[in-house]
Motif scaffolding. Structure first.
Motif, PDB file in Angstrom:
ATOM      1  N   MET A 115      46.988  38.899  43.524  1.00 36.10           N
ATOM      2  CA  MET A 115      46.261  39.005  42.255  1.00 36.10           C
ATOM      3  C   MET A 115      45.091  39.798  42.517  1.00 36.10           C
ATOM      4  O   MET A 115      44.116  39.040  43.154  1.00 36.10           O
ATOM      5  CB  MET A 115      46.033  37.944  41.368  1.00 36.10           C
ATOM      6  CG  MET A 115      47.059  37.470  40.527  1.00 36.10           C
ATOM      7  SD  MET A 115      46.693  36.005  39.384  1.00 36.10           S
ATOM      8  CE  MET A 115      46.732  34.733  40.317  1.00 36.10           C
ATOM      9  N   LYS A 116      44.564  41.107  42.112  1.00 40.91           N
ATOM     10  CA  LYS A 116      43.565  41.415  42.511  1.00 40.91           C
ATOM     11  C   LYS A 116      42.696  42.037  41.168  1.00 40.91           C
ATOM     12  O   LYS A 116      43.284  42.333  40.279  1.00 40.91           O
ATOM     13  CB  LYS A 116      43.599  42.580  43.655  1.00 40.91           C
ATOM     14  CG  LYS A 116      44.009  42.029  44.937  1.00 40.91           C
ATOM     15  CD  LYS A 116      44.005  42.882  45.888  1.00 40.91           C
ATOM     16  CE  LYS A 116      44.555  42.507  47.164  1.00 40.91           C
ATOM     17  NZ  LYS A 116      44.922  43.328  48.329  1.00 40.91           N
ATOM     18  N   GLY A 117      41.566  42.264  41.114  1.00 42.15           N
ATOM     19  CA  GLY A 117      40.858  42.889  40.160  1.00 42.15           C
ATOM     20  C   GLY A 117      40.239  42.155  39.193  1.00 42.15           C
ATOM     21  O   GLY A 117      40.330  40.717  39.213  1.00 42.15           O
ATOM     22  N   ALA A 118      39.294  42.737  38.353  1.00 40.02           N
ATOM     23  CA  ALA A 118      38.342  41.793  37.630  1.00 40.02           C
ATOM     24  C   ALA A 118      39.221  41.091  36.246  1.00 40.02           C
ATOM     25  O   ALA A 118      38.570  40.067  36.060  1.00 40.02           O
ATOM     26  CB  ALA A 118      37.402  42.777  36.871  1.00 40.02           C
ATOM     27  N   LEU A 119      40.200  41.615  35.889  1.00 49.06           N
ATOM     28  CA  LEU A 119      40.722  40.920  34.973  1.00 49.06           C
ATOM     29  C   LEU A 119      41.563  39.499  35.537  1.00 49.06           C
ATOM     30  O   LEU A 119      41.693  38.631  34.735  1.00 49.06           O
ATOM     31  CB  LEU A 119      42.095  41.771  34.480  1.00 49.06           C
ATOM     32  CG  LEU A 119      41.442  42.720  33.388  1.00 49.06           C
ATOM     33  CD1 LEU A 119      42.811  43.784  32.907  1.00 49.06           C
ATOM     34  CD2 LEU A 119      40.698  42.500  32.435  1.00 49.06           C
ATOM     35  N   SER A 120      41.729  39.480  36.545  1.00 50.39           N
ATOM     36  CA  SER A 120      42.387  37.966  37.202  1.00 50.39           C
ATOM     37  C   SER A 120      41.390  37.164  37.648  1.00 50.39           C
ATOM     38  O   SER A 120      41.751  36.126  38.024  1.00 50.39           O
ATOM     39  CB  SER A 120      43.438  38.451  38.245  1.00 50.39           C
ATOM     40  OG  SER A 120      42.510  39.140  39.485  1.00 50.39           O
ATOM     41  N   MET A 121      40.225  37.605  37.703  1.00 56.43           N
ATOM     42  CA  MET A 121      38.908  36.753  38.640  1.00 56.43           C
ATOM     43  C   MET A 121      39.044  35.501  37.641  1.00 56.43           C
ATOM     44  O   MET A 121      38.769  34.531  38.499  1.00 56.43           O
ATOM     45  CB  MET A 121      37.833  37.532  38.486  1.00 56.43           C
ATOM     46  CG  MET A 121      37.290  37.895  39.949  1.00 56.43           C
ATOM     47  SD  MET A 121      35.750  38.735  39.789  1.00 56.43           S
ATOM     48  CE  MET A 121      34.928  37.156  40.020  1.00 56.43           C
ATOM     49  N   PRO A 122      39.132  35.341  36.463  1.00 58.20           N
ATOM     50  CA  PRO A 122      38.701  34.212  35.712  1.00 58.20           C
ATOM     51  C   PRO A 122      40.078  33.007  36.233  1.00 58.20           C
ATOM     52  O   PRO A 122      39.802  31.835  36.555  1.00 58.20           O
ATOM     53  CB  PRO A 122      38.886  34.234  34.418  1.00 58.20           C
ATOM     54  CG  PRO A 122      38.467  35.687  34.161  1.00 58.20           C
ATOM     55  CD  PRO A 122      38.631  36.483  35.421  1.00 58.20           C
ATOM     56  N   TRP A 123      41.100  33.569  36.334  1.00 54.69           N
ATOM     57  CA  TRP A 123      42.415  32.992  36.765  1.00 54.69           C
ATOM     58  C   TRP A 123      42.591  32.258  38.017  1.00 54.69           C
ATOM     59  O   TRP A 123      42.696  31.305  38.505  1.00 54.69           O
ATOM     60  CB  TRP A 123      43.700  33.824  36.567  1.00 54.69           C
ATOM     61  CG  TRP A 123      45.013  33.193  36.466  1.00 54.69           C
ATOM     62  CD1 TRP A 123      45.866  33.628  37.768  1.00 54.69           C
ATOM     63  CD2 TRP A 123      45.532  32.097  36.161  1.00 54.69           C
ATOM     64  NE1 TRP A 123      46.978  32.557  37.768  1.00 54.69           N
ATOM     65  CE2 TRP A 123      46.723  31.749  36.793  1.00 54.69           C
ATOM     66  CE3 TRP A 123      45.298  31.139  35.027  1.00 54.69           C
ATOM     67  CZ2 TRP A 123      47.703  30.649  36.471  1.00 54.69           C
ATOM     68  CZ3 TRP A 123      46.092  30.038  34.718  1.00 54.69           C
ATOM     69  CH2 TRP A 123      47.200  29.998  35.549  1.00 54.69           C
ATOM     70  N   ARG A 124      41.988  33.343  38.986  1.00 57.94           N
ATOM     71  CA  ARG A 124      41.847  33.074  40.376  1.00 57.94           C
ATOM     72  C   ARG A 124      40.732  32.015  40.508  1.00 57.94           C
ATOM     73  O   ARG A 124      40.929  31.091  41.488  1.00 57.94           O
ATOM     74  CB  ARG A 124      41.294  34.187  41.084  1.00 57.94           C
ATOM     75  CG  ARG A 124      42.650  35.253  41.259  1.00 57.94           C
ATOM     76  CD  ARG A 124      42.367  36.454  42.262  1.00 57.94           C
ATOM     77  NE  ARG A 124      41.282  37.266  41.434  1.00 57.94           N
ATOM     78  CZ  ARG A 124      40.324  38.237  41.782  1.00 57.94           C
ATOM     79  NH1 ARG A 124      40.236  38.014  43.308  1.00 57.94           N
ATOM     80  NH2 ARG A 124      39.535  39.037  41.297  1.00 57.94           N
ATOM     81  N   LEU A 125      39.683  31.988  39.694  1.00 56.69           N
ATOM     82  CA  LEU A 125      38.462  30.991  39.906  1.00 56.69           C
ATOM     83  C   LEU A 125      39.148  29.713  39.464  1.00 56.69           C
ATOM     84  O   LEU A 125      38.927  28.478  40.132  1.00 56.69           O
ATOM     85  CB  LEU A 125      37.511  31.476  38.976  1.00 56.69           C
ATOM     86  CG  LEU A 125      36.097  30.395  39.220  1.00 56.69           C
ATOM     87  CD1 LEU A 125      35.596  30.560  40.512  1.00 56.69           C
ATOM     88  CD2 LEU A 125      34.867  31.036  38.296  1.00 56.69           C
ATOM     89  N   VAL A 126      39.912  29.498  38.309  1.00 60.22           N
ATOM     90  CA  VAL A 126      40.640  28.342  37.757  1.00 60.22           C
ATOM     91  C   VAL A 126      41.478  27.725  38.994  1.00 60.22           C
ATOM     92  O   VAL A 126      41.472  26.498  39.174  1.00 60.22           O
ATOM     93  CB  VAL A 126      41.374  28.430  36.424  1.00 60.22           C
ATOM     94  CG1 VAL A 126      42.270  27.380  36.350  1.00 60.22           C
ATOM     95  CG2 VAL A 126      40.357  28.763  35.290  1.00 60.22           C
ATOM     96  N   LEU A 127      42.487  28.799  39.464  1.00 60.34           N
ATOM     97  CA  LEU A 127      43.427  28.164  40.533  1.00 60.34           C
ATOM     98  C   LEU A 127      42.479  27.546  41.762  1.00 60.34           C
ATOM     99  O   LEU A 127      42.798  26.470  42.264  1.00 60.34           O
ATOM    100  CB  LEU A 127      44.297  29.178  40.990  1.00 60.34           C
ATOM    101  CG  LEU A 127      45.168  29.885  39.992  1.00 60.34           C
ATOM    102  CD1 LEU A 127      45.951  31.022  40.373  1.00 60.34           C
ATOM    103  CD2 LEU A 127      46.338  28.468  39.507  1.00 60.34           C
ATOM    104  N   PHE A 128      41.631  28.496  42.220  1.00 61.23           N
ATOM    105  CA  PHE A 128      40.670  27.738  43.205  1.00 61.23           C
ATOM    106  C   PHE A 128      40.142  26.595  42.901  1.00 61.23           C
ATOM    107  O   PHE A 128      40.056  25.509  43.715  1.00 61.23           O
ATOM    108  CB  PHE A 128      39.545  29.034  43.668  1.00 61.23           C
ATOM    109  CG  PHE A 128      38.864  28.212  44.778  1.00 61.23           C
ATOM    110  CD1 PHE A 128      39.227  27.997  46.239  1.00 61.23           C
ATOM    111  CD2 PHE A 128      37.603  27.721  44.276  1.00 61.23           C
ATOM    112  CE1 PHE A 128      38.271  27.455  46.917  1.00 61.23           C
ATOM    113  CE2 PHE A 128      36.596  27.212  45.199  1.00 61.23           C
ATOM    114  CZ  PHE A 128      37.010  26.927  46.460  1.00 61.23           C
ATOM    115  N   THR A 129      39.484  26.204  41.678  1.00 69.04           N
ATOM    116  CA  THR A 129      38.803  25.189  41.242  1.00 69.04           C
ATOM    117  C   THR A 129      39.825  23.973  41.431  1.00 69.04           C
ATOM    118  O   THR A 129      39.565  22.999  42.065  1.00 69.04           O
ATOM    119  CB  THR A 129      38.459  25.379  39.912  1.00 69.04           C
ATOM    120  OG1 THR A 129      37.242  26.264  39.835  1.00 69.04           O
ATOM    121  CG2 THR A 129      37.524  23.916  39.532  1.00 69.04           C
ATOM    122  N   LEU A 130      41.040  24.049  40.855  1.00 65.27           N
ATOM    123  CA  LEU A 130      42.000  23.024  40.849  1.00 65.27           C
ATOM    124  C   LEU A 130      42.439  22.676  42.335  1.00 65.27           C
ATOM    125  O   LEU A 130      42.609  21.636  42.607  1.00 65.27           O
ATOM    126  CB  LEU A 130      43.308  23.460  40.149  1.00 65.27           C
ATOM    127  CG  LEU A 130      43.131  23.547  38.875  1.00 65.27           C
ATOM    128  CD1 LEU A 130      44.270  24.259  37.870  1.00 65.27           C
ATOM    129  CD2 LEU A 130      42.687  22.454  37.971  1.00 65.27           C
TER     130      LEU A 130
END
Length: 120
Positions: free
Chosen positions: A1-16
């Protein structure tokens, strides 16, 4: 998953993932406190940082320090980059400690950068 559109999702997954790591580390420290004997294998390791900006380096240093059983001691400049000095309490050897730290840094960088693609 790369790109600006996936950043919020990646941030949520990292936080969890990070919350899970904090809970896992906290239970390990708690278990060591309430049981006889010591399971700790304290050591200071030098982790070559992949973080390129001061903000990224500060973020990973803070995340490491907030995780029970680890503490960022300092940053050492070297030719070609910087290293973090980290006190680790429960990793069985240096290589395992560095691997866990690099995994955390790679996950953080993948969550907060647009390009992603960092590896432990």
């Amino acid at each position: 998953m790369k790109g600006a559109l996936s950043m919020p999702w990646r941030l949520v997954l990292f936080t969890l993932w990070y919350i899970g790591q904090v809970l896992k580390s906290a239970s390990q420290v708690s278990h060591d406190i309430v049981t006889p004997g010591r399971e700790a294998t304290p050591r200071v390791v030098r982790m070559p940082a992949q973080s390129t900006t001061d903000a990224q380096l500060t973020a990973i240093a803070s995340l490491i320090t907030l995780t029970p059983g680890t503490l960022t001691i300092g940053v050492v400049e070297r030719e070609g980059g910087r290293d973090l000095l980290v006190h680790s309490m429960y990793d069985p050897d240096r290589d395992t400690a560095v691997h866990h730290l690099r995994e955390m840094e790679a996950r953080m960088l993948n969550a907060v950068t647009i390009k992603g693609g960092y590896r432990a």
